[in-house]
Design a protein around this motif. Structure first.
Motif: not given
Lengths: 284, 161, 742
Positions: A1-2, A4, A26, A34, A37, A40-44, B54, B84
């Motif tokens: 869980m790291i 970016q 953002k 946020l 996400m 999980l790197r689903l958002a960067a 997001a 992803i």
């Protein structure tokens, strides 16, 4: 869980925040959606601008016969506000139903509303309250009503570069009763379905009814057919039942692991009826 | 996950069938599509960027069109993968002339239109699959609606030479 | 004759607060993640997003060149490392080779493919994104029943669950090349077994490896294992000659740490018209997952051993079918096989009662093994040590007000209200266990040292990680030696400090490890008395209140004086060595068999299907109780996890082998606000097989809970003809039943 790499700014003023937004940053206003996400790197996002740093945006006050809630008021601020408890109990009741204590301490009304999660709790209440949203751009501000603000899943009337600055809700008189009824998804605490009811009675008849529904479909909406069906009725169980039955009419209900579309529709009817009954019982 | 639904396009079935397979139009209509290039007969390479709340992610994949039976049906297969996760969608699209619709204008007029109904399966894998359970259904609906909305607006433009 | 009164405070049996808690609740405990070392490197593991695929190629060039990256290893780079072990040997058991990194195939989402090591964990994680893997995706099997035919009396599912320790797994490996020494910090329940097995995998001499389990933030069986990452982190440290840390993310914990349960059971129960149970038959389908982990094949066998439950029947038949699936392996999770069995049996007994129109309490009382039959040999080859099964049930019935509730239920039914009363009477196999019946030795060890200053140090081979033995073991020693709790230190979890031990699992630490401690204390007491007698120049002495007292003169020597004398050794009793230390390895003669009765009263919302637990009464018999506060805590925690299975939790894989409840957003772990009030009570039937008379209570709550809840809800809905509902009992399931049956 790291996550970016990203830059982080705690702006000193709303102007600075708007300026950063214009250059592609953002906004984050609690991060309850946020941050997971990002982990999980689903958002960067490359640059976060933390609106919670704007302490003067966390006010809750009465002015001009309305209630003004700053965007960075936390759910706990709302839940525990004596002013709101007295003058807009629907909002305190809804805030208290959000997630868990940790989420309520960190999350903000502006963050939640601007994120527009289709299962978030606030939008139901804000639809029922016919709330107004003050959207601040770099050069001007505008005010948008709830029906226009919530567009689709995670989509609002906010334009790029705009910040939701304030939520405005009305003060109802003593003939108005409200209630928020919800079935929570046990893992996330989000609403499987949530219904906010706001009804006014005059001489034994319902003179005014507003129903906001969340969780059922891609956006929180007003159940207008139910509202119309209630107006002028004397609020017998049969009146309530037949109005509640219309709550999901014409709605494309969502379905997931936690609840099928049929079950969600059914829950919307049940919770609408319960919210109406409770709201009516609360009329002084 | 099963997906199904229908949409009315304000054009005749023949034209609808044509634009639904026109890579230039598809590229504009598919939400987040950054490029769509022919890599074989009825097969296209695709790059897309998904932005949802997001969530953001780049996907690379392929679009294939099979079982063609103009102007009434064909099968669309979309596959993509990225950091992803990956997604896969397969659906049969059926086109049929719609009962004439009223176009809202001062002078009501009749125009040809097509009902596009689709039925298929969508799969999501990787990290996305783990977090998006309560969002996948709604998101798929929203993406499909955006696709057809855009397609409808493109279709009403005059056909490019 | 002189009389001396010695007032001695005793501790066993009292509600002593846990001595381990201050550091836990003030955030000062040291977990693996807290271990810091100069030159630490960080490992991140790239894992398969597919459940079944062939790996065509892996391109690590960009990752290797990324900033801060020291090395990247793929399966092909790993040489000379043994397979991840399965500890169970059985004839014809198919054990697929389980390499620490995948080579050409992946078999589940999360299958490790490559490890990236960098100076910084962020850089390592960034670089992992740069590895290109070309997969050929293959069809996956996620449903163990898909391949099999079925014959049914009742199909009962115990769904897959995620053990969800609050602390995820983690490893720090520290290789000292010059000394040929590998120190491995790992979040485990079994440090010594990890040392033996991981040293074997790495080809390292066992005595060159030290395994340390620092503070372990929960295991529930998920850390009763040997994992690829333990060997992999050690391997990487040996290769780069630097300390390396790997910490599992929550997402990895969901997809890569073992799951529990995963049964589909087909039960048949036969009985006489009067309710006498004649026999129970079971076909058990165990979802194995992609590999056998350490104890995978053993878990369904524990279910079969537990099949007779508390009932007097000698006719038991069971067939186990293990099915490999493209999912993470299943293995021990709190209860490990026993909750599944108890759930099945207790559901079947309720169905039988309904069929025969008997009261579910009455049918149980009729079939219990009676008090006079112990030790009771079962058809499954066990010998139940002691029991009095009717007493806890009768007590629970009294506490809950059973007859009044049945009356209330009859009235509720007249008003179309759904109210249920569910009973579960469970038994379990604890104090695991006699060595011939276990895969790796079932004894436990203890060393007690009394330092020259008189302070007492205990080293236990068990590895408590939340069970509270730092407190209960100190209570035992304090009472035996007559000292205060603050004079005692309990050490565990370090192979360089503690003699070989087996570990903590299967409700064994107190019953087996505590017994080893008890006997070590007896050895020491004998020696203390010898020295005391010598110093007091009298044979007639008593050890009490931390003193040896001469019964004739009343003169005494404190433990401190005696300890000092044993080390100073100016004079020694005949045939006696200096020093005060004793070690025992205690082999239990039998398992213990705790039991109890749980009663759950539910009210169901007829409109939404939502279940409300009105009462939860638990009467557990775990033998003698050393610390009622800790026992209650164990019951509460066990019940919470049982409720989790009954009402909320499920690890759901889709048809393609994607874990779709792979985050806490979708996997519903019970939280405090979801818990009912648990009325925890006890009866006491001491175990005759150990000197403490204890049985074990770590898993009782989980085992007793789920059938009581489901029986209660089925009871509520029985007027609609509902006979069985599989877990979790989601409101939608209940609503559908209400909608279709009404």
């Amino acid at each position: 869980m790291i996550a970016q790499k990203f830059e982080y700014t705690a702006p000193k003023s709303l102007d600075e925040a708007l300026h950063l937004l214009a250059s592609g940053a953002k906004p984050i206003a609690g991060g309850m959606s946020l941050i997971p996400m990002m982990k999980l790197r689903l958002a960067a996002p490359e640059h976060l601008v933390d609106l919670r740093a704007l302490k003067d945006l966390s006010y809750i006050r009465e002015a001009g016969g309305q209630l003004h809630i700053g965007a960075t008021a936390s759910h706990y601020d709302v839940e525990s506000s004596a002013l709101l408890r007295q003058k807009c109990p629907l909002l305190t009741e809804t805030a208290a139903a959000i997630g868990d204590v940790q989420v309520r301490n960190m999350g903000t009304i502006g963050g939640s509303v601007a994120h527009a999660d289709p299962a978030a709790d606030y939008p139901a209440a804000l639809q029922a309250l016919e709330a107004k949203f003050v959207l601040q751009g770099a050069k001007s501000e505008r005010v948008v009503g709830a029906t226009d603000f919530f567009v689709d899943a995670f989509t609002t009337a906010l334009e790029p570069g705009e910040i939701l600055r304030e939520v405005i809700v009305p003060i109802d008189d003593a003939r108005t009763g409200t209630s928020y009824q919800k079935m929570a998804q046990p893992a996330s605490g989000f609403a499987i379905v949530g219904v906010a009811a706001r009804v006014r009675q005059n001489a034994g008849k319902i003179s005014f009814a507003r129903l906001g529904i969340t969780g059922l479909s891609n956006r929180a909406y007003r159940a207008s057919a139910s509202e119309k069906a209630l107006e002028g009725k004397s609020s017998t169980p049969a009146d309530i039942q037949s109005a509640a039955a219309l709550v999901a009419q014409g709605i494309d209900a969502n379905s997931d692991l936690h609840a099928s579309a049929d079950y969600r529709r059914h829950l919307a009817v049940v919770h609408a009826s319960r919210a109406l009954k409770t709201a009516l019982s609360r009329i002084a | 996950m099963k997906i199904s639904g229908s949409y009315v396009l304000p054009i005749a079935p023949e034209r609808a069938y044509q634009i639904l397979q026109d890579p230039a139009i598809l590229a504009q209509a598919m939400p987040g599509c950054e490029s769509l290039e022919k890599i074989g007969p009825d097969e296209y390479g695709m790059k897309m960027k998904v932005l949802l709340a997001a969530l953001s992610g780049q996907f690379e994949g392929r679009v294939r069109i099979t079982d063609q039976s103009p102007p009434s049906s064909f099968r669309l297969i979309v596959e993509g993968s990225g950091r992803i996760g990956f997604l896969k969608g397969e659906g049969l699209l059926r086109l049929s002339p719609a009962a004439t619709i009223r176009v809202l204008s001062a002078a009501p007029s009749e125009a040809p239109s097509t009902v596009v109904s689709y039925e298929g399966d969508a799969q999501v894998g990787g990290t996305m699959a783990a977090v998006g359970q309560r969002l996948i259904d709604g998101t798929a609906k929203m993406m499909i609606k955006k696709f057809f909305d855009k397609l409808a607006s493109l279709a009403s433009l005059p056909a490019s030479p | 004759m002189a009389t001396t009164t010695v007032k001695t405070e005793t501790f066993v049996g009292k509600r002593i607060r846990r001595r381990e808690d201050p550091r836990l609740i003030t955030g000062t405990a040291t977990y693996v993640e807290d271990v810091q070392m100069p030159g630490m490197h960080y490992a991140v593991i790239l894992r398969s997003p597919h459940a079944a695929a062939r790996i065509r190629s892996i391109d690590t060039k960009q990752a290797v060149a990324a900033p801060g990256v020291v090395c990247v290893f793929t399966g092909k780079d790993i040489k000379g490392v043994g397979a991840v072990p399965c500890g169970i040997a059985m004839p014809d058991l198919r054990v697929p080779p389980h390499t620490i990194l995948a080579t050409d195939r992946v078999y589940f989402v999360g299958h490790p493919i490559a490890v990236v090591v960098a100076r910084d964990r962020y850089l390592a994680r960034d670089a992992a994104d740069l590895i290109e893997v070309d997969y050929q995706v293959l069809p996956a099997v996620a449903d163990p029943e898909k391949a099999l035919a079925k014959v049914v009396k009742q199909r009962i599912v115990s769904q897959r669950l995620v053990p969800m320790a609050m602390e995820t797994r983690g490893v720090v490996a520290e290789w000292h090349g010059a000394d040929r020494q590998l120190n491995l910090y790992t979040s485990t329940q079994i440090p010594h077994l990890v040392r033996t097995l991981v040293a074997g995998m790495l080809g390292l001499e066992e005595n060159r490896m030290r395994v340390i389990a620092p503070e372990v933030g929960g295991g529930f069986g998920s850390k009763l294992n040997v994992y690829a990452e333990e060997a992999l982190t050690g391997y990487v440290s040996m290769k780069i000659q630097k300390p390396v840390k790997w910490i599992e993310s929550r997402r990895e914990n969901f997809t890569c740490t073992i799951h529990g349960r995963g049964h589909v059971d087909f039960y048949e129960i036969a009985a006489k018209r009067d309710g006498t149970i004649l026999g129970i038959k079971l076909k058990l389908i165990q979802d194995v997952g992609a590999y056998h982990q350490l104890l995978t094949p053993l878990i369904p066998q524990l279910s079969v051993l537990m099949m007779p439950g508390l009932y007097n029947t000698q006719n038991i038949r069971a067939d186990i079918v293990g099915v490999f699936t493209n999912c993470v392996p299943t293995d021990a999770y709190r209860g490990a096989g026993r909750p599944e069995a108890t759930h099945g049996i207790e559901r079947m007994v309720d169905m039988l009662a309904a069929e025969l129109q008997m009261d579910p309490a009455e049918i149980r009382l009729k079939n219990f093994v009676t008090k006079d039959k112990f030790p009771y040999p079962t058809a499954t080859g066990l010998v139940y040590d002691s029991g009095d099964y009717a007493t806890p049930l009768k007590k629970a019935l009294d506490l809950v007000g059973y007859h009044k509730l049945r009356q209330e239920q009859a009235d509720a039914r007249k008003q179309s209200k759904y109210m249920g009363i569910g009973i579960s009477t469970y038994g379990e196999i604890c104090a695991i266990g006699p060595s011939p019946a276990t895969p790796a030795g079932g004894w436990e060890s203890a060393t007690v040292k009394i330092e020259p200053s008189g302070k007492v140090t205990i080293m236990t081979g068990a590895c408590p990680h939340g069970q509270g033995e730092e407190t209960t073991f100190a209570q035992i020693a304090a009472d035996e030696l007559g000292v205060g709790l603050d004079d005692i230190l309990v050490l565990r979890g370090d192979t360089a400090v503690v003699q070989y031990g087996i570990g903590t699992f299967g409700s064994r630490a107190t019953a087996v490890g505590g017994s080893a401690l008890y006997y070590a204390l007896q050895d020491l007491k004998a020696k203390i008395k010898k020295f005391g007698a010598m110093l007091l120049e009298s044979e007639d002495v008593t050890l009490t209140g931390g003193k040896v007292i001469c019964n004739k003169t009343g003169n005494s020597k404190s433990l401190q004086e005696i300890a000092g004398a044993t080390y100073r050794a100016l004079k020694l009793p005949p045939n006696t060595e200096p020093g005060l230390m004793a070690t025992r390895f205690w082999e239990p003669p039998n398992f213990t068999f705790p039991f109890g009765a749980h009663i759950v009263v539910t009210d169901i919302d007829g409109e939404t299907g939502q279940i409300k637990i009105r009462r939860y009464v638990a009467v557990d018999d775990c033998g003698n109780i050393l610390n009622p506060l800790i026992v209650d805590g164990q019951v509460h925690g066990g019940v919470a996890q049982g409720l989790g299975q009954a009402l909320w939790e499920q690890a759901v894989y889709d048809d393609n082998g994607q874990l779709i409840t792979g985050e806490l957003m979708d996997y519903a772990v019970p939280r405090s606000h979801m818990m009912p009030w648990i009325e925890s009570h006890h009866t006491c039937t001491p175990s005759p097989v150990n000197p403490l008379g204890v049985k074990g209570v770590g898993e009782a709550g989980t085992i007793g809970c789920s059938p009581a809840v489901v029986n209660s809800v089925v009871d509520a809905l029985s007027p609609l003809g509902v006979r069985h509902i599989d877990m979790p009992l989601t409101p939608e399931k209940i609503w559908k039943l209400l909608a279709t049956k009404n």
